[in-house]
Enzyme design. Sequence first.
Site, PDB file in Angstrom:
ATOM      1  N   HIS A  60       6.726   2.091  11.818  1.00  0.00           N
ATOM      2  CA  HIS A  60       6.356   2.716  10.554  1.00  0.00           C
ATOM      3  C   HIS A  60       7.078   4.052  10.417  1.00  0.00           C
ATOM      4  O   HIS A  60       7.576   4.624  11.394  1.00  0.00           O
ATOM      5  CB  HIS A  60       4.840   2.887  10.474  1.00  0.00           C
ATOM      6  CG  HIS A  60       4.114   1.571  10.347  1.00  0.00           C
ATOM      7  ND1 HIS A  60       2.748   1.464  10.237  1.00  0.00           N
ATOM      8  CD2 HIS A  60       4.592   0.295  10.300  1.00  0.00           C
ATOM      9  CE1 HIS A  60       2.412   0.181  10.135  1.00  0.00           C
ATOM     10  NE2 HIS A  60       3.514  -0.538  10.177  1.00  0.00           N
ATOM     11  N   GLU A  62       6.114   7.125   9.868  1.00  0.00           N
ATOM     12  CA  GLU A  62       5.597   8.276  10.605  1.00  0.00           C
ATOM     13  C   GLU A  62       6.106   8.249  12.048  1.00  0.00           C
ATOM     14  O   GLU A  62       6.485   9.291  12.621  1.00  0.00           O
ATOM     15  CB  GLU A  62       4.059   8.249  10.655  1.00  0.00           C
ATOM     16  CG  GLU A  62       3.363   8.273   9.313  1.00  0.00           C
ATOM     17  CD  GLU A  62       3.117   6.882   8.743  1.00  0.00           C
ATOM     18  OE1 GLU A  62       4.016   6.024   8.838  1.00  0.00           O
ATOM     19  OE2 GLU A  62       2.028   6.662   8.192  1.00  0.00           O
ATOM     20  N   CYS A  89      -1.643   4.443   8.340  1.00  0.00           N
ATOM     21  CA  CYS A  89      -2.554   3.344   8.678  1.00  0.00           C
ATOM     22  C   CYS A  89      -3.404   3.753   9.882  1.00  0.00           C
ATOM     23  O   CYS A  89      -2.976   4.514  10.746  1.00  0.00           O
ATOM     24  CB  CYS A  89      -1.773   2.067   8.977  1.00  0.00           C
ATOM     25  SG  CYS A  89      -0.701   2.185  10.423  1.00  0.00           S
ATOM     26  N   CYS A  98      -0.753   4.381  13.025  1.00  0.00           N
ATOM     27  CA  CYS A  98       0.020   5.631  12.894  1.00  0.00           C
ATOM     28  C   CYS A  98      -0.858   6.860  13.089  1.00  0.00           C
ATOM     29  O   CYS A  98      -0.387   7.905  13.541  1.00  0.00           O
ATOM     30  CB  CYS A  98       0.678   5.694  11.523  1.00  0.00           C
ATOM     31  SG  CYS A  98       2.028   4.535  11.394  1.00  0.00           S
TER      32      CYS A  98
END
Length: 383
Positions: A60, A62, A89, A98
């Site tokens: 992801h 991040e 998330c 994350c």
Amino acid sequence: MRATQTALDETLLTTLFESLGQEAHAQRFEVAPNPCVGAAVLAGDRVLSRGFHRVWGGPHAEVEALALAAESGVPQDEWTTLAVTLEPCSSVGKQPACTEAILRSGIRRVIVGAVDPDPRSRGAGIQRLREAGLQVDLFEGVSTLDRVTPHFVQWTSPDRMRRPRPWTIAKWAQTRSGHLIPPAEVGGGRWISGPASLDEVHVLRGRVDAIVTGISTVLADDPRFSVRPPGDPSKPPIRVVLDSVLRTPPNARLFQPKEPHEGLGGLHILYQAGTNAERYRLLEAAGAKLVGLHVDDNDHVSLWDVQAYLWQLGVRRVLLESGPILLSRYLDHGFVDQVRVYTGNVSGGRGETLGPRLAQMRFEERADRETGGDAVLEAFLYD
Ligand SMILES: NC(=O)c1ccc[n+]([C@@H]2O[C@H](COP(=O)([O-])OP(=O)(O)OC[C@H]3O[C@@H](n4cnc5c(N)ncnc54)[C@H](OP(=O)(O)O)[C@@H]3O)[C@@H](O)[C@H]2O)c1
């Protein structure tokens, strides 16, 4: 509405969120049905790193931004803020949550561009971070979901959630007239697109949960539907043949054992329940999983049943690699979410042409490019 209890300059944040949103959006065909997301790590008002969700099932935004910040040479205790276009998330999917990566980083402040539209997770990531003592601010109105990731708004809409079905990417190669089958004298009567396109298809195959095809393609081409480099063969998709009356030959290449360097997913043959017990035994003995379904009004296996079967298996991203008959049925049902069309430098062809149909389709977020000598069209087809 924009909440700006921030010591950071609003102009800086606006520019940052705009550019994160634009760059994230460029990955739309690679990540769908996941959202396009961009993130940045800041030390004060200095941007240390920018990360993006680049590939479906991949890290992801991040996590990429945090990893790149670690390479910036700026010590972690100087990282002050994480800016991210979509609420992080908080649950584990194909990737870890994350929120936990953010907590481990020691960052004390997170600025979020949009709240997760999925009602099952809306607000949960923000709550998790706030409960852990982080300051979380909303900076809404710049990297809005309808600009950065409209397909995700569709994917999480109440309609879609009420009757869930996998995200389906229809990929086909066509001649200039829209025929999927070339003239007999071209490409061995089979190949329309070039090697660069084929390489791209292997990459795409490595990034889906299932490949679906029709029995006539199996009979005509004896395909294997494996994943070969440059695709990632490590987690190959299951291979699904829609074959109402079990015409799949037990000696088809689909059944041959895996070769080195190729990924080969399990073979599922979806057929009309109760048909031909002898063929059933032969195909099962050859190694296929056979699944009996209802038939539709045309005596083919029901595509609604196919969708429900795949969904309950956990399949979320499907690649449809069929001929014009099954492809047209998918389009009739509104089951195609995304297209990738390779148009080769070939005239004419055999079978049904999709040309007129293609001309009437309403494409969303269309992108045109070239690979090798082929034209490539990518677009979404949501209503
Ligand atoms: N250019 C490309 O990208 C591309 C890709 C793939 C194939 N092809 C070419 O396409 C040709 C085959 O195309 P095709 O259109 O004849 O075959 P197809 O679309 O691959 O398969 C059609 C068959 O699938 C079965 N089927 C099962 N459930 C169905 C459903 N709900 N709706 C529709 N069909 C269903 C039907 O047979 P049953 O009723 O017996 O189950 C039907 O006849 C081959 O020559 C191949 O080379 C081209």
